[in-house]
Design a protein around this motif. Structure first.
Motif, PDB file in Angstrom:
ATOM      1  N   SER A  81     -13.440 -15.481  -4.323  1.00  0.00           N
ATOM      2  CA  SER A  81     -12.113 -15.906  -3.837  1.00  0.00           C
ATOM      3  C   SER A  81     -12.043 -15.974  -2.320  1.00  0.00           C
ATOM      4  O   SER A  81     -11.420 -16.871  -1.770  1.00  0.00           O
ATOM      5  N   HIS A  82     -12.636 -14.998  -1.620  1.00  0.00           N
ATOM      6  CA  HIS A  82     -12.633 -15.052  -0.148  1.00  0.00           C
ATOM      7  C   HIS A  82     -13.662 -14.088   0.426  1.00  0.00           C
ATOM      8  O   HIS A  82     -14.293 -13.327  -0.308  1.00  0.00           O
ATOM      9  N   ALA A  83     -13.799 -14.140   1.752  1.00  0.00           N
ATOM     10  CA  ALA A  83     -14.957 -13.513   2.402  1.00  0.00           C
ATOM     11  C   ALA A  83     -14.788 -12.039   2.760  1.00  0.00           C
ATOM     12  O   ALA A  83     -15.599 -11.504   3.508  1.00  0.00           O
ATOM     13  N   HIS A  84     -13.756 -11.367   2.260  1.00  0.00           N
ATOM     14  CA  HIS A  84     -13.636  -9.937   2.552  1.00  0.00           C
ATOM     15  C   HIS A  84     -14.631  -9.123   1.718  1.00  0.00           C
ATOM     16  O   HIS A  84     -14.932  -9.469   0.579  1.00  0.00           O
ATOM     17  N   LEU A  85     -15.082  -8.004   2.320  1.00  0.00           N
ATOM     18  CA  LEU A  85     -16.079  -7.122   1.706  1.00  0.00           C
ATOM     19  C   LEU A  85     -15.732  -6.718   0.275  1.00  0.00           C
ATOM     20  O   LEU A  85     -16.600  -6.682  -0.605  1.00  0.00           O
ATOM     21  N   ASP A  86     -14.448  -6.420   0.031  1.00  0.00           N
ATOM     22  CA  ASP A  86     -14.064  -5.925  -1.302  1.00  0.00           C
ATOM     23  C   ASP A  86     -14.071  -7.035  -2.352  1.00  0.00           C
ATOM     24  O   ASP A  86     -13.798  -6.781  -3.524  1.00  0.00           O
ATOM     25  N   HIS A  87     -14.405  -8.275  -1.943  1.00  0.00           N
ATOM     26  CA  HIS A  87     -14.482  -9.399  -2.892  1.00  0.00           C
ATOM     27  C   HIS A  87     -15.872 -10.042  -2.954  1.00  0.00           C
ATOM     28  O   HIS A  87     -16.210 -10.656  -3.958  1.00  0.00           O
ATOM     29  N   CYS A  88     -16.657  -9.904  -1.860  1.00  0.00           N
ATOM     30  CA  CYS A  88     -17.982 -10.559  -1.869  1.00  0.00           C
ATOM     31  C   CYS A  88     -19.113  -9.647  -1.432  1.00  0.00           C
ATOM     32  O   CYS A  88     -20.269 -10.047  -1.448  1.00  0.00           O
ATOM     33  N   GLY A 144      -9.899 -20.014   4.492  1.00  0.00           N
ATOM     34  CA  GLY A 144     -10.689 -20.362   3.303  1.00  0.00           C
ATOM     35  C   GLY A 144     -10.375 -19.529   2.072  1.00  0.00           C
ATOM     36  O   GLY A 144     -10.979 -19.731   1.017  1.00  0.00           O
ATOM     37  N   SER A 145      -9.440 -18.581   2.175  1.00  0.00           N
ATOM     38  CA  SER A 145      -9.150 -17.706   1.025  1.00  0.00           C
ATOM     39  C   SER A 145      -8.526 -18.516  -0.098  1.00  0.00           C
ATOM     40  O   SER A 145      -7.768 -19.448   0.144  1.00  0.00           O
ATOM     41  N   SER A 146      -8.848 -18.132  -1.343  1.00  0.00           N
ATOM     42  CA  SER A 146      -8.406 -18.958  -2.450  1.00  0.00           C
ATOM     43  C   SER A 146      -7.882 -18.141  -3.617  1.00  0.00           C
ATOM     44  O   SER A 146      -8.230 -16.977  -3.804  1.00  0.00           O
ATOM     45  N   SER A 147      -6.995 -18.802  -4.383  1.00  0.00           N
ATOM     46  CA  SER A 147      -6.657 -18.367  -5.727  1.00  0.00           C
ATOM     47  C   SER A 147      -7.469 -19.301  -6.624  1.00  0.00           C
ATOM     48  O   SER A 147      -7.689 -20.455  -6.276  1.00  0.00           O
ATOM     49  N   ILE A 148      -7.910 -18.782  -7.779  1.00  0.00           N
ATOM     50  CA  ILE A 148      -8.814 -19.580  -8.621  1.00  0.00           C
ATOM     51  C   ILE A 148      -8.129 -19.940  -9.936  1.00  0.00           C
ATOM     52  O   ILE A 148      -7.661 -19.064 -10.662  1.00  0.00           O
ATOM     53  N   TYR A 149      -8.053 -21.239 -10.199  1.00  0.00           N
ATOM     54  CA  TYR A 149      -7.516 -21.739 -11.471  1.00  0.00           C
ATOM     55  C   TYR A 149      -8.715 -22.064 -12.352  1.00  0.00           C
ATOM     56  O   TYR A 149      -9.582 -22.849 -11.975  1.00  0.00           O
ATOM     57  N   LEU A 150      -8.757 -21.430 -13.538  1.00  0.00           N
ATOM     58  CA  LEU A 150      -9.966 -21.514 -14.359  1.00  0.00           C
ATOM     59  C   LEU A 150      -9.595 -21.870 -15.796  1.00  0.00           C
ATOM     60  O   LEU A 150      -8.729 -21.231 -16.393  1.00  0.00           O
ATOM     61  N   GLU A 151     -10.227 -22.906 -16.339  1.00  0.00           N
ATOM     62  CA  GLU A 151     -10.040 -23.227 -17.757  1.00  0.00           C
ATOM     63  C   GLU A 151     -11.299 -22.837 -18.485  1.00  0.00           C
ATOM     64  O   GLU A 151     -12.388 -23.313 -18.164  1.00  0.00           O
ATOM     65  N   ILE A 152     -11.134 -21.960 -19.492  1.00  0.00           N
ATOM     66  CA  ILE A 152     -12.301 -21.449 -20.195  1.00  0.00           C
ATOM     67  C   ILE A 152     -11.904 -21.193 -21.654  1.00  0.00           C
ATOM     68  O   ILE A 152     -10.940 -20.487 -21.914  1.00  0.00           O
ATOM     69  N   GLU A 153     -12.620 -21.825 -22.581  1.00  0.00           N
ATOM     70  CA  GLU A 153     -12.342 -21.696 -24.013  1.00  0.00           C
ATOM     71  C   GLU A 153     -10.844 -21.817 -24.321  1.00  0.00           C
ATOM     72  O   GLU A 153     -10.253 -20.945 -24.940  1.00  0.00           O
ATOM     73  N   ASP A 154     -10.246 -22.908 -23.882  1.00  0.00           N
ATOM     74  CA  ASP A 154      -8.838 -23.220 -24.134  1.00  0.00           C
ATOM     75  C   ASP A 154      -7.837 -22.287 -23.460  1.00  0.00           C
ATOM     76  O   ASP A 154      -6.646 -22.377 -23.722  1.00  0.00           O
ATOM     77  N   LYS A 155      -8.300 -21.373 -22.647  1.00  0.00           N
ATOM     78  CA  LYS A 155      -7.364 -20.510 -21.901  1.00  0.00           C
ATOM     79  C   LYS A 155      -7.281 -21.001 -20.461  1.00  0.00           C
ATOM     80  O   LYS A 155      -8.297 -21.346 -19.853  1.00  0.00           O
ATOM     81  N   ARG A 156      -6.033 -21.043 -19.959  1.00  0.00           N
ATOM     82  CA  ARG A 156      -5.839 -21.419 -18.560  1.00  0.00           C
ATOM     83  C   ARG A 156      -5.516 -20.141 -17.782  1.00  0.00           C
ATOM     84  O   ARG A 156      -4.509 -19.489 -18.044  1.00  0.00           O
ATOM     85  N   ILE A 157      -6.426 -19.803 -16.894  1.00  0.00           N
ATOM     86  CA  ILE A 157      -6.325 -18.518 -16.190  1.00  0.00           C
ATOM     87  C   ILE A 157      -6.074 -18.768 -14.710  1.00  0.00           C
ATOM     88  O   ILE A 157      -6.665 -19.671 -14.119  1.00  0.00           O
TER      89      ILE A 157
END
Ligand SMILES: [Zn+2]
Ligand SMILES: [Zn+2]
Length: 418
Positions: free
Chosen positions: A52-59, A133-146
């Protein structure tokens, strides 16, 4: 499909969620900033990870593993290099080769650019307003929209536009809760700016020096922009601004990706004005008599070049302004709690200068989180992450009250079927 929560559960740190279905996929792979813990990932070679973004607690944990592919936005790919390099220098947790391998596995994208993986998994990045560059992620996976919010700031700041809320329908919302309790109501950006400038002006008028510890990515650029802005308008006396640490590299990345910033930044650039001012690397001249401002990493005064300048606080004329959260066990926290002396190296330094805290957070506060929630399409289920226990549980209650949907607050290493 199963969701496995590796971290970021009733805690701020080590964000990492794994989707286990026809295919496995990972959202974020962070390191815990105070304990250095990392998630335990099995068979990472055939796993793709979305950051999602470049902070230590995420990458921060990415270089520990060999991933098939790492997806992130274009600016995140550059900023992650700085985060990994800082982590390597500070903790020797991994090797230069690990950083190189990780960099070579990155595929970076624009906001709103749809990426299709096998098994009909699709995702795209939205602006999260938190850092460049920070992002929220929209994800479609096995018919679920997350929709995974990542770290969000719903209000616009000097450098960034507020988080996007105009998104497609969602089934499952995974939301951060750093300031998720009703007690977490913060002053407005305007009030914070005024307070910062007043504190700086007071010290400069008395002929003192101002020391500002900052986080390299995000906080540094906002503080630089505010101070330069006030000096340009003549509302703050011009004195030299010195910088030190990896914020120097991070600021140049902010300039390289100016089209990702608040349009006001671009306007300044088009007028030939560098919004962050001329970057002057601090040297021994900062110990001379003249008033000046020193902006340096690390933000919690735990390591980084800021330590060299702490001896300035022996002088009652000088001041330190803490600009972010100070974790337990850091020198920043000691200062915040009124320590009479500190020992950054061998020698103890008596603290006679003034210590001030003005918290410029990159996160939505409680009211802003509620506004954000109301603007989003209504999900069927919510999962609350990235908040200390009280904040996470409290925010889950708020979601239930507002949306009347089942809301989960996972604990580490548990599994939730979807
Ligand atoms: Zn963050
Ligand atoms: Zn975070």
């Amino acid at each position: 499909m199963l969701l496995k929560f590796h971290g970021g559960c009733q805690e701020v740190g080590m964000s990492c969620i794994e989707f286990i279905g026809k295919k496995r996929i990972l959202l974020d792979c962070g390191m815990h900033p105070s304990t250095g813990e990392i998630p335990k990932i099995e068979n990472s070679e055939d796993l793709e990870v979305i950051i999602s973004h470049a902070h230590l607690d995420h990458c921060g944990a990415v270089p520990f593993y060999k991933f098939k592919k790492i997806y992130c936005t274009h600016p995140t790919s550059d900023l992650m290099y700085i985060t990994w390099k800082d982590t390597l220098n500070l903790t020797k947790a991994y090797k230069e080769e690990d950083i190189q391998r990780s960099m070579e596995s990155i595929e970076s994208l624009n906001y709103y650019e749809e990426k299709v993986l096998d098994n009909n998994i699709k995702f795209k990045f939205y602006n999260a307003g938190h850092i460049l560059g920070s992002s929220s992620i929209y994800l479609e996976i096995e018919d679920k929209r997350i929709f995974y919010t990542g770290d969000i700031n719903e209000v616009s700041t000097k450098t960034l536009k507020g988080a996007d809320t105009d998104i497609e329908d969602i089934d499952i919302l995974i939301i951060e809760s750093t300031y998720g309790s009703p007690l977490d109501i913060k002053p407005s950006r305007k009030e914070l700016e005024k307070e910062l400038i007043n504190e700086i002006a007071e010290t400069i008028e008395e002929g003192g020096k101002v020391l500002i510890p900052v986080f390299a990515i995000g906080r540094a650029q906002e503080i630089l922009m505010i101070i330069n802005n006030y000096m340009r308008c003549g509302k703050l006396k011009e004195v030299p601004i010195y910088t030190d640490g990896s914020l120097i590299h991070a600021t140049s990345i902010y300039l390289s990706y100016s089209e990702w910033l608040n349009p006001k930044v671009r306007n300044l650039l088009e007028q030939g004005i560098n919004p962050f001012g001329e970057i002057k690397k601090a040297d021994d001249t900062v110990f001379n008599k003249e008033p000046c401002i020193i902006i340096s990493t690390s933000g919690m005064v735990q390591g980084g070049p800021i330590l060299k300048y702490l001896k300035l606080l022996k002088n009652p004329k000088n001041k330190i302004i803490l600009t972010g959260y100070q974790a337990e066990g850091t020198l920043g926290r000691e200062l915040e709690e009124g320590a009479k002396e500190i020992t950054p190296f061998k020698n103890t330094i008596p603290i006679r200068g003034k210590v001030v805290k003005i918290e410029f957070s990159g996160h939505s506060d409680y009211n802003s989180l509620i506004r954000y929630l109301k603007k989003l399409p209504k999900p069927e289920k919510a999962i609350v992450m990235h908040g200390e226990r009280y904040q996470a549980l409290s925010f889950a209650m708020t979601i239930w009250k507002n949306l009347k949907i089942p809301t989960y607050v996972p604990v580490r290493n548990t599994i939730l079927p979807l």
